[in-house]
Each structure stands twice: as C-alpha cells, then as structure tokens.
Write an enzyme that holds these catalytic residues in place. Structure first.
Site, PDB file in Angstrom:
ATOM      1  N   ASN A 118       0.850  -1.194   0.000  1.00  0.00           N
ATOM      2  CA  ASN A 118       0.000   0.000   0.000  1.00  0.00           C
ATOM      3  C   ASN A 118       0.888   1.248   0.000  1.00  0.00           C
ATOM      4  O   ASN A 118       1.522   1.564   1.000  1.00  0.00           O
ATOM      5  CB  ASN A 118      -0.903  -0.042   1.241  1.00  0.00           C
ATOM      6  CG  ASN A 118      -1.855   1.119   1.316  1.00  0.00           C
ATOM      7  OD1 ASN A 118      -1.526   2.251   0.991  1.00  0.00           O
ATOM      8  ND2 ASN A 118      -3.061   0.833   1.782  1.00  0.00           N
ATOM      9  N   LYS A 173       0.075   3.923   2.718  1.00  0.00           N
ATOM     10  CA  LYS A 173       0.565   3.569   4.050  1.00  0.00           C
ATOM     11  C   LYS A 173       2.074   3.786   4.147  1.00  0.00           C
ATOM     12  O   LYS A 173       2.593   4.252   5.160  1.00  0.00           O
ATOM     13  CB  LYS A 173       0.206   2.113   4.365  1.00  0.00           C
ATOM     14  CG  LYS A 173       0.425   1.713   5.806  1.00  0.00           C
ATOM     15  CD  LYS A 173       0.094   0.245   6.033  1.00  0.00           C
ATOM     16  CE  LYS A 173      -1.368  -0.038   5.973  1.00  0.00           C
ATOM     17  NZ  LYS A 173      -1.692  -1.426   6.393  1.00  0.00           N
ATOM     18  N   ASP A 184      -1.685  -4.165  11.666  1.00  0.00           N
ATOM     19  CA  ASP A 184      -3.029  -4.651  11.394  1.00  0.00           C
ATOM     20  C   ASP A 184      -3.964  -3.731  12.153  1.00  0.00           C
ATOM     21  O   ASP A 184      -3.664  -3.310  13.282  1.00  0.00           O
ATOM     22  CB  ASP A 184      -3.215  -6.108  11.839  1.00  0.00           C
ATOM     23  CG  ASP A 184      -4.521  -6.701  11.316  1.00  0.00           C
ATOM     24  OD1 ASP A 184      -4.941  -6.329  10.197  1.00  0.00           O
ATOM     25  OD2 ASP A 184      -5.133  -7.519  12.018  1.00  0.00           O
ATOM     26  N   SER A 185      -5.050  -3.384  11.520  1.00  0.00           N
ATOM     27  CA  SER A 185      -5.962  -2.450  12.161  1.00  0.00           C
ATOM     28  C   SER A 185      -7.389  -2.732  11.732  1.00  0.00           C
ATOM     29  O   SER A 185      -7.633  -3.462  10.769  1.00  0.00           O
ATOM     30  CB  SER A 185      -5.574  -1.006  11.816  1.00  0.00           C
ATOM     31  OG  SER A 185      -5.590  -0.814  10.420  1.00  0.00           O
ATOM     32  N   ASP A 189     -13.801   4.872   7.054  1.00  0.00           N
ATOM     33  CA  ASP A 189     -13.581   6.298   7.284  1.00  0.00           C
ATOM     34  C   ASP A 189     -14.816   7.166   7.009  1.00  0.00           C
ATOM     35  O   ASP A 189     -15.089   8.090   7.769  1.00  0.00           O
ATOM     36  CB  ASP A 189     -12.405   6.812   6.439  1.00  0.00           C
ATOM     37  CG  ASP A 189     -11.049   6.398   6.989  1.00  0.00           C
ATOM     38  OD1 ASP A 189     -10.983   5.935   8.144  1.00  0.00           O
ATOM     39  OD2 ASP A 189     -10.049   6.550   6.261  1.00  0.00           O
ATOM     40  N   LYS A 199      -5.584  13.823  10.005  1.00  0.00           N
ATOM     41  CA  LYS A 199      -5.845  12.389  10.171  1.00  0.00           C
ATOM     42  C   LYS A 199      -4.605  11.671  10.698  1.00  0.00           C
ATOM     43  O   LYS A 199      -4.688  10.854  11.620  1.00  0.00           O
ATOM     44  CB  LYS A 199      -6.299  11.780   8.852  1.00  0.00           C
ATOM     45  CG  LYS A 199      -6.737  10.332   8.980  1.00  0.00           C
ATOM     46  CD  LYS A 199      -7.251   9.806   7.665  1.00  0.00           C
ATOM     47  CE  LYS A 199      -7.618   8.352   7.775  1.00  0.00           C
ATOM     48  NZ  LYS A 199      -7.982   7.775   6.481  1.00  0.00           N
TER      49      LYS A 199
END
Length: 199
Positions: free
Chosen positions: A10, A13, A72-73, A158, A180
């Site tokens: 990603n 990220k 991880d989220s 989100d 954010k």
C-alpha cells in the site's frame, strides 16, 4: 542509515509511515514489499490485531533480513461487542469490498440510537528484527458511527466514522491528511514505533 521494511504494498501507508519516521527517526530508509525480492506472504489467520501484525513482520524479517514493520488495524463497534475487529476488511465477505462492508455495518446499526453508536479504530504495529527481537505498539482513535457515508479522503470505514479528536464534526474521510495522521490509530501506533527506533 538503517533500512527498514514496511510489510505492505500500500503506497499510501508507506508514504504515511515515511512522514512519521522522518519526524521521529531521521536515520531510517523505509522500503515496501515492492522494493525487496518477493516471497510467499502468510495469510492473516490470527484473532488479534497484534497477532496478525506479528505474522507479517516476522515473514518480512525472515525473508528480507531487514528490520521489518507491519500493522493490522480495524474498527471495533461498541454495540457489536467489538466487531468487526480483525474481520473489518472482510466483514461483508472475502472480496474485501469497502462499500459492501459499510453498507452491511449501516444495516446492522440501523436501529441503534445515536448515544450507543460508539466505536474506535485500533491499530497494532509490530517491529521485528532479524535477530528475533519483537515489539508491538498500539494506537486507538475513538469516535462514533454516523448514519450515512460522507467524505472521500479515506478508505474502509472512514466515511462513517466521526473521530472524537477531530477539530470539527466531520468523518475521518473529511479530514485533511495532516490532521488524520495526527489523531489516527495508525499514526499513534507508528509514532510510538518510530520513537522506539530512534532510541
């Protein structure tokens, strides 16, 4: 300069963690999975955020020989006893469809009154060294769920989530990237991790 692998493909990220690391640990070069020789990636089969983060970080450290970071989220909803939790990306099925996940969550929460729509985003960020040393850092962003999706600056849940720490009454998907990163679960976990690297 220390090279560190972030176990992700990603690019958003990767950019986010580069920003955090540049402020907290200047002598670090961060690379992603696309920058190292490919290897078989383990499926996220653990039942906790920290377990899944450690799986990915251990894989990266073992195959690349680099200090590896992975996270991880997910979203934990009070009225759903902490679900979808580690199943957040797959809540509406294995296809990992954000729109379907949001639609299902709104349906499940349709009769829940506003005062009981509390939720929190949770992140576990794992740091694994090739010598076997491991640390896990946690971050949370508390808030509440809205009744319709709003905003386009985000992904996952989100557009449904109103953070408590936001400067205005907006969803995570309506926040600027800077705000954010400052208040998010991932931002908090990565700042703690970056501070550990700087030490």
């Amino acid at each position: 300069m220390v090279k560190i692998l972030l176990a992700t493909r990603n690019v958003g990220k990767l950019a986010e963690l580069r920003d955090i690391l540049s402020a907290e640990a200047a002598q670090v070069e961060l690379v992603g999975l696309n920058d190292v020789e490919s290897f078989p990636e383990t499926a996220e089969t653990e039942l906790t955020f920290s377990g899944n983060a450690l799986l990915k970080a251990r894989d990266g450290a073992r195959h690349s020989g680099l200090v590896t970071v992975a996270d991880d989220s997910g979203l934990a909803v009070d009225a759903l006893n902490g679900m979808p939790g580690v199943l957040s990306a797959r809540w509406a099925g294995s296809q990992k469809d954000d729109e379907a996940n949001n639609r299902l969550l709104l349906d499940q929460m349709s009769d829940i009154p506003d005062e009981h729509r509390g939720a929190r985003f949770v992140c576990a960020a794992a740091l694994v060294r090739p010598d076997g040393g491991e640390e896990v850092f946690f971050g949370e962003m508390t808030g509440r769920l809205g009744r319709a999706a709003k905003g386009t600056n985000g992904f996952g849940y989100d557009p449904l989530f109103y953070p408590d720490e936001a400067s205005e009454n907006v969803t995570s998907a309506e926040l600027s990237s800077e705000e954010k990163n400052r208040i998010s679960h991932r931002g908090k976990a990565f700042v703690a991790l970056a501070q550990a690297l700087a030490r």
